[in-house]
Motif scaffolding. Structure first.
Motif, PDB file in Angstrom:
ATOM      1  N   THR A  85      -0.130 -11.418 -13.589  1.00 27.01           N
ATOM      2  CA  THR A  85      -0.504 -12.808 -13.385  1.00 27.01           C
ATOM      3  C   THR A  85       0.290 -13.679 -14.353  1.00 27.01           C
ATOM      4  O   THR A  85       0.252 -13.450 -15.566  1.00 27.01           O
ATOM      5  CB  THR A  85      -2.004 -13.026 -13.611  1.00 27.01           C
ATOM      6  OG1 THR A  85      -2.739 -12.168 -12.736  1.00 27.01           O
ATOM      7  CG2 THR A  85      -2.377 -14.475 -13.328  1.00 27.01           C
ATOM      8  N   VAL A  86       0.999 -14.651 -13.806  1.00 22.49           N
ATOM      9  CA  VAL A  86       1.815 -15.558 -14.609  1.00 22.49           C
ATOM     10  C   VAL A  86       1.204 -16.950 -14.509  1.00 22.49           C
ATOM     11  O   VAL A  86       1.138 -17.525 -13.421  1.00 22.49           O
ATOM     12  CB  VAL A  86       3.273 -15.573 -14.136  1.00 22.49           C
ATOM     13  CG1 VAL A  86       4.118 -16.451 -15.055  1.00 22.49           C
ATOM     14  CG2 VAL A  86       3.833 -14.158 -14.073  1.00 22.49           C
ATOM     15  N   PRO A 121      15.092 -13.016  -5.371  1.00 19.18           N
ATOM     16  CA  PRO A 121      14.231 -13.823  -6.262  1.00 19.18           C
ATOM     17  C   PRO A 121      14.139 -13.303  -7.693  1.00 19.18           C
ATOM     18  O   PRO A 121      13.725 -14.050  -8.595  1.00 19.18           O
ATOM     19  CB  PRO A 121      12.866 -13.766  -5.577  1.00 19.18           C
ATOM     20  CG  PRO A 121      13.158 -13.482  -4.160  1.00 19.18           C
ATOM     21  CD  PRO A 121      14.339 -12.559  -4.191  1.00 19.18           C
ATOM     22  N   VAL A 122      14.494 -12.027  -7.917  1.00 19.56           N
ATOM     23  CA  VAL A 122      14.336 -11.466  -9.258  1.00 19.56           C
ATOM     24  C   VAL A 122      15.665 -11.137  -9.924  1.00 19.56           C
ATOM     25  O   VAL A 122      15.681 -10.728 -11.083  1.00 19.56           O
ATOM     26  CB  VAL A 122      13.439 -10.210  -9.236  1.00 19.56           C
ATOM     27  CG1 VAL A 122      12.113 -10.514  -8.546  1.00 19.56           C
ATOM     28  CG2 VAL A 122      14.131  -9.029  -8.575  1.00 19.56           C
ATOM     29  N   LYS A 123      16.752 -11.301  -9.218  1.00 18.95           N
ATOM     30  CA  LYS A 123      18.069 -10.992  -9.790  1.00 18.95           C
ATOM     31  C   LYS A 123      18.320 -11.809 -11.058  1.00 18.95           C
ATOM     32  O   LYS A 123      18.058 -13.010 -11.092  1.00 18.95           O
ATOM     33  CB  LYS A 123      19.170 -11.290  -8.773  1.00 18.95           C
ATOM     34  CG  LYS A 123      19.365 -10.220  -7.731  1.00 18.95           C
ATOM     35  CD  LYS A 123      20.504 -10.576  -6.787  1.00 18.95           C
ATOM     36  CE  LYS A 123      20.679  -9.517  -5.725  1.00 18.95           C
ATOM     37  NZ  LYS A 123      21.739  -9.899  -4.748  1.00 18.95           N
ATOM     38  N   GLU A 160       5.252 -17.777  -9.443  1.00 18.09           N
ATOM     39  CA  GLU A 160       5.441 -17.125  -8.138  1.00 18.09           C
ATOM     40  C   GLU A 160       5.681 -15.627  -8.242  1.00 18.09           C
ATOM     41  O   GLU A 160       5.734 -14.934  -7.223  1.00 18.09           O
ATOM     42  CB  GLU A 160       6.580 -17.789  -7.353  1.00 18.09           C
ATOM     43  CG  GLU A 160       7.875 -17.930  -8.118  1.00 18.09           C
ATOM     44  CD  GLU A 160       8.032 -19.306  -8.747  1.00 18.09           C
ATOM     45  OE1 GLU A 160       7.046 -19.827  -9.336  1.00 18.09           O
ATOM     46  OE2 GLU A 160       9.165 -19.855  -8.666  1.00 18.09           O
ATOM     47  N   ASP A 161       5.820 -15.105  -9.457  1.00 16.26           N
ATOM     48  CA  ASP A 161       5.912 -13.658  -9.644  1.00 16.26           C
ATOM     49  C   ASP A 161       4.525 -13.006  -9.667  1.00 16.26           C
ATOM     50  O   ASP A 161       4.419 -11.777  -9.700  1.00 16.26           O
ATOM     51  CB  ASP A 161       6.632 -13.329 -10.952  1.00 16.26           C
ATOM     52  CG  ASP A 161       8.089 -13.737 -10.937  1.00 16.26           C
ATOM     53  OD1 ASP A 161       8.554 -14.273 -11.975  1.00 16.26           O
ATOM     54  OD2 ASP A 161       8.757 -13.528  -9.915  1.00 16.26           O
ATOM     55  N   THR A 162       3.475 -13.806  -9.655  1.00 15.39           N
ATOM     56  CA  THR A 162       2.121 -13.280  -9.666  1.00 15.39           C
ATOM     57  C   THR A 162       1.871 -12.429  -8.429  1.00 15.39           C
ATOM     58  O   THR A 162       2.079 -12.868  -7.298  1.00 15.39           O
ATOM     59  CB  THR A 162       1.100 -14.427  -9.725  1.00 15.39           C
ATOM     60  OG1 THR A 162       1.238 -15.111 -10.974  1.00 15.39           O
ATOM     61  CG2 THR A 162      -0.329 -13.897  -9.592  1.00 15.39           C
ATOM     62  N   ARG A 214       5.945  -5.667  -4.594  1.00 15.61           N
ATOM     63  CA  ARG A 214       4.830  -6.506  -5.030  1.00 15.61           C
ATOM     64  C   ARG A 214       4.167  -7.143  -3.821  1.00 15.61           C
ATOM     65  O   ARG A 214       4.788  -7.321  -2.774  1.00 15.61           O
ATOM     66  CB  ARG A 214       5.299  -7.572  -6.014  1.00 15.61           C
ATOM     67  CG  ARG A 214       6.253  -8.608  -5.431  1.00 15.61           C
ATOM     68  CD  ARG A 214       6.775  -9.527  -6.547  1.00 15.61           C
ATOM     69  NE  ARG A 214       7.652 -10.572  -6.034  1.00 15.61           N
ATOM     70  CZ  ARG A 214       8.319 -11.414  -6.806  1.00 15.61           C
ATOM     71  NH1 ARG A 214       8.230 -11.346  -8.142  1.00 15.61           N
ATOM     72  NH2 ARG A 214       9.081 -12.359  -6.268  1.00 15.61           N
ATOM     73  N   GLN A 215       2.901  -7.468  -4.015  1.00 12.90           N
ATOM     74  CA  GLN A 215       2.144  -8.110  -2.948  1.00 12.90           C
ATOM     75  C   GLN A 215       1.249  -9.175  -3.544  1.00 12.90           C
ATOM     76  O   GLN A 215       0.373  -8.868  -4.364  1.00 12.90           O
ATOM     77  CB  GLN A 215       1.318  -7.089  -2.170  1.00 12.90           C
ATOM     78  CG  GLN A 215       0.658  -7.661  -0.941  1.00 12.90           C
ATOM     79  CD  GLN A 215       0.117  -6.586  -0.013  1.00 12.90           C
ATOM     80  OE1 GLN A 215      -0.061  -5.431  -0.410  1.00 12.90           O
ATOM     81  NE2 GLN A 215      -0.124  -6.941   1.235  1.00 12.90           N
ATOM     82  N   ALA A 216       1.477 -10.407  -3.131  1.00 13.86           N
ATOM     83  CA  ALA A 216       0.658 -11.530  -3.555  1.00 13.86           C
ATOM     84  C   ALA A 216      -0.463 -11.732  -2.544  1.00 13.86           C
ATOM     85  O   ALA A 216      -0.350 -11.322  -1.384  1.00 13.86           O
ATOM     86  CB  ALA A 216       1.516 -12.791  -3.661  1.00 13.86           C
TER      87      ALA A 216
END
Length: 125
Positions: free
Chosen positions: A122-123, A63-65, A89-91, A38-40
């Protein structure tokens, strides 16, 4: 060579879920290790998760575990990323990638040979 197309992105509220799909062309999907990145905006592309050719081994970024699950269906030439408990922050734009033969599960962008065009997640808070 393999071509990759992501789908399933969208807008979701914090705490919600999305499932991304990555459809691969060709009849050799099962010979590739696969991954999600992913890339923010304003940030470098970062590793999210990877899965070995057979699907027997997976690896996740810290961060996603516990929130994201990577899987694949080699009969359908498709990889998935189930994303639960989403946070703002997952956006990012999420990319799927394929890697040819590797001795160990690939986790860096340079280890992957083919990339999809990306799908926006987008979150909202």
């Amino acid at each position: 060579q393999v071509q990759l197309v992501e789908s399933g992105g969208g807008l979701v509220q914090a705490g919600g879920s999305l499932r991304l799909s990555c459809a691969a062309s060709g009849r050799t999907f099962g010979s590739y290790d696969m991954g999600w990145f992913r890339q923010a905006p304003g940030k470098e592309r970062e590793f999210v998760a990877a899965i070995r050719r057979s699907g027997s081994t997976t690896y996740y970024a810290d961060p996603v575990k516990g929130r994201f699950t990577i899987s694949r269906d080699n009969a359908k030439n498709t990889m998935y990323l189930q994303m639960n408990s989403l946070k703002p922050e997952d956006t990012a734009v999420y990319y799927c990638a394929a890697a040819g033969f590797r001795m160990t599960i690939p986790t860096t962008a340079r280890s992957f040979d083919y990339w999809g065009q990306g799908t926006q997640v987008t979150v909202s808070s």
